[in-house]
Design a protein around this motif. Structure first.
Motif, PDB file in Angstrom:
ATOM      1  N   SER A   1       1.956  11.131   1.152  1.00 19.02           N
ATOM      2  CA  SER A   1       1.566   9.838   0.587  1.00 19.02           C
ATOM      3  C   SER A   1       1.172   8.867   1.693  1.00 19.02           C
ATOM      4  CB  SER A   1       2.718   9.250  -0.236  1.00 19.02           C
ATOM      5  OG  SER A   1       2.978  10.045  -1.377  1.00 19.02           O
ATOM      6  N   LEU A   2       1.898   8.887   2.778  1.00 15.77           N
ATOM      7  CA  LEU A   2       1.610   7.998   3.900  1.00 15.77           C
ATOM      8  C   LEU A   2       0.226   8.282   4.479  1.00 15.77           C
ATOM      9  CD1 LEU A   2       3.302   5.737   5.186  1.00 15.77           C
ATOM     10  CD2 LEU A   2       4.003   7.372   6.938  1.00 15.77           C
TER      11      LEU A   2
ATOM     12  N   LEU B   1       0.826  -1.211   0.000  1.00 21.36           N
ATOM     13  CA  LEU B   1       0.000   0.000   0.000  1.00 21.36           C
ATOM     14  C   LEU B   1       0.858   1.257   0.000  1.00 21.36           C
ATOM     15  CD1 LEU B   1      -2.785  -0.990   2.566  1.00 21.36           C
ATOM     16  CD2 LEU B   1      -3.137  -0.446   0.149  1.00 21.36           C
ATOM     17  N   ILE B   2       1.926   1.256   0.779  1.00 20.21           N
ATOM     18  CA  ILE B   2       2.810   2.425   0.855  1.00 20.21           C
ATOM     19  C   ILE B   2       3.472   2.684  -0.495  1.00 20.21           C
ATOM     20  CG2 ILE B   2       4.910   3.347   1.903  1.00 20.21           C
ATOM     21  CD1 ILE B   2       4.173   1.783   4.454  1.00 20.21           C
ATOM     22  N   ALA B   3       4.055   1.643  -1.080  1.00 21.74           N
ATOM     23  CA  ALA B   3       4.784   1.810  -2.342  1.00 21.74           C
ATOM     24  C   ALA B   3       3.851   2.254  -3.467  1.00 21.74           C
ATOM     25  CB  ALA B   3       5.484   0.502  -2.715  1.00 21.74           C
TER      26      ALA B   3
ATOM     27  N   LEU C   1       8.649  -0.803  -4.182  1.00 18.77           N
ATOM     28  CA  LEU C   1       7.767  -1.908  -4.527  1.00 18.77           C
ATOM     29  C   LEU C   1       8.571  -3.168  -4.826  1.00 18.77           C
ATOM     30  CD1 LEU C   1       4.928  -3.000  -5.243  1.00 18.77           C
ATOM     31  CD2 LEU C   1       5.308  -2.170  -7.572  1.00 18.77           C
ATOM     32  N   LEU C   2       9.620  -3.029  -5.618  1.00 14.52           N
ATOM     33  CA  LEU C   2      10.469  -4.171  -5.948  1.00 14.52           C
ATOM     34  C   LEU C   2      11.106  -4.754  -4.690  1.00 14.52           C
ATOM     35  CD1 LEU C   2      11.886  -5.993  -7.995  1.00 14.52           C
ATOM     36  CD2 LEU C   2      13.634  -4.225  -8.264  1.00 14.52           C
ATOM     37  N   GLY C   3      11.620  -3.869  -3.835  1.00 12.85           N
ATOM     38  CA  GLY C   3      12.239  -4.331  -2.606  1.00 12.85           C
ATOM     39  C   GLY C   3      11.245  -5.034  -1.696  1.00 12.85           C
TER      40      GLY C   3
END
Length: 363
Positions: A233-234, A44-46, A203-205
């Motif tokens: 964004s958070l 959700l964060i990414a 996102l990848l991480g």
């Protein structure tokens, strides 16, 4: 779809079961599935960062510019959803495609709610093929100890039937007309390249850390980074979705382990393929396909047969697969839940016998 009623429903279920059938604290921690919730939070964060950067809107403009009709665009989105779900899991696929669909709907005449429903169907179909496509496949793959490609080959007939049905339904359900752009809403600019690239890397991480069972570490790191660098964004993250999933995990996890439920299952012969297939589908409709997999895992000698059953069980009612709930919550479209059921329940009634016949014939 509104998640508030789901949160209240499953919170009430969990509370009633806790009063009537109290369990040790360790059981509640197990049912809560904290690693899964941590993975969902990290995603959700990414994805919120990617949205806020403007990359999704930029990709939407590019996709619309290359499509010639609503049906071709719909088939492109459905195919992309299914392919991504094989590699990045079903929830990650939805976190990428649904925001893109919403952005496309904002600049064109694409019927967004129908498209999101089709993507929910597609993610269930595509993730069926891969051992890492969804939680139930990952669990059954590890339990069976099969090689990656052998598991995928065994699931191929079922996945092929599912995707063929989804593609056909897409062509039949979407309007025949061409794409009409709404020029007043076209904005393909990237607001923040740094935020976009950073969020893509995040996102990848996060996906890699989830693969190596380090989801809590990934979620903690992303929380800290976004709190320092992208606080806006958070603040826009759908925290209610996290609470809803926590309530679902607690309520359904406890329900699946009730003595009454287990005694009822003891009466069934899971060595019979049709009994196992029907039980996996029905259980998925009642308690979702991941808890259904856990419930039936030690009762069947055939992990592949169970995998086919619970993946088919992801269609039908919304609770059949948590991916359905994610898709609807991300879209936040009015009457989304009603439209999902109008499409997905008949889809299950057609899909279930066809998959069974093809699977048994080729198996």
């Amino acid at each position: 779809m509104r998640s508030e009623w789901l949160l209240l429903l499953f919170a009430a279920l969990g509370l009633v079961l806790a009063v009537l059938d109290p369990q040790p604290l360790a059981a509640y921690r197990r049912w809560l599935q904290l690693p899964t919730l941590a993975g969902l939070l990290g995603l959700l964060i990414a994805i919120q960062g990617i949205r806020d950067s403007g990359l999704v809107q930029h990709a939407a403009v590019a996709a619309v510019a290359r499509a010639h009709s609503l049906r071709s665009l719909g088939l492109l989105l459905v195919s992309a959803t299914a392919l991504l779900s094989m590699v990045l899991t079903n929830d990650v696929s939805l976190f990428l495609i649904v925001p893109l669909t919403l952005a496309i709907g904002g600049i064109s005449n694409l019927p967004v709610t129908r498209m999101v429903v089709l993507e929910a169907l597609a993610v269930n179909a595509g993730s069926t093929l891969s051992p890492i496509g969804n939680p139930q496949n990952l669990l059954l793959w590890q339990h069976a100890g099969l090689p990656f490609l052998r598991f995928a080959a065994a699931m191929l007939p079922a996945a092929a039937v599912m995707f063929a049905l989804v593609a056909t339904f897409t062509l039949l359900w979407l309007p025949r007309g061409r794409i009409a752009l709404t020029s007043a809403h076209i904005d393909g600019r990237v607001n923040s390249t740094r935020l976009g690239i950073g969020s893509l890397l995040a996102l990848l991480g996060m996906v890699l850390l989830m693969e190596y069972h380090r989801a809590p570490l990934g979620a903690t790191l992303l929380l800290a980074l976004f709190a320092l660098l992208a606080r806006r964004s958070l603040a826009r993250i759908d925290w209610l979705l996290l609470l809803t999933f926590a309530a679902i995990f607690l309520g359904l996890g406890h329900f699946a382990e009730l003595p009454l439920v287990r005694h009822a299952l003891d009466r069934l012969d899971f060595r019979d393929p049709l009994t196992l297939y029907a039980s996996g589908i029905v259980a998925s409709q009642l308690i979702s396909n991941v808890p259904a997999t856990v419930l039936l895992l030690d009762r069947t000698p055939d992990a592949i047969a169970l995998a086919v059953a619970v993946n088919v069980g992801g269609f039908g009612v919304a609770i059949g697969s948590l991916a359905n709930l994610i898709a609807l919550r991300l879209a936040k479209q009015p009457r989304g839940l009603r439209l999902l059921h109008l499409a997905s329940i008949p889809f299950l009634l057609v899909c279930a016998p066809l998959v069974y016949l093809v699977w048994r014939w080729l198996g």
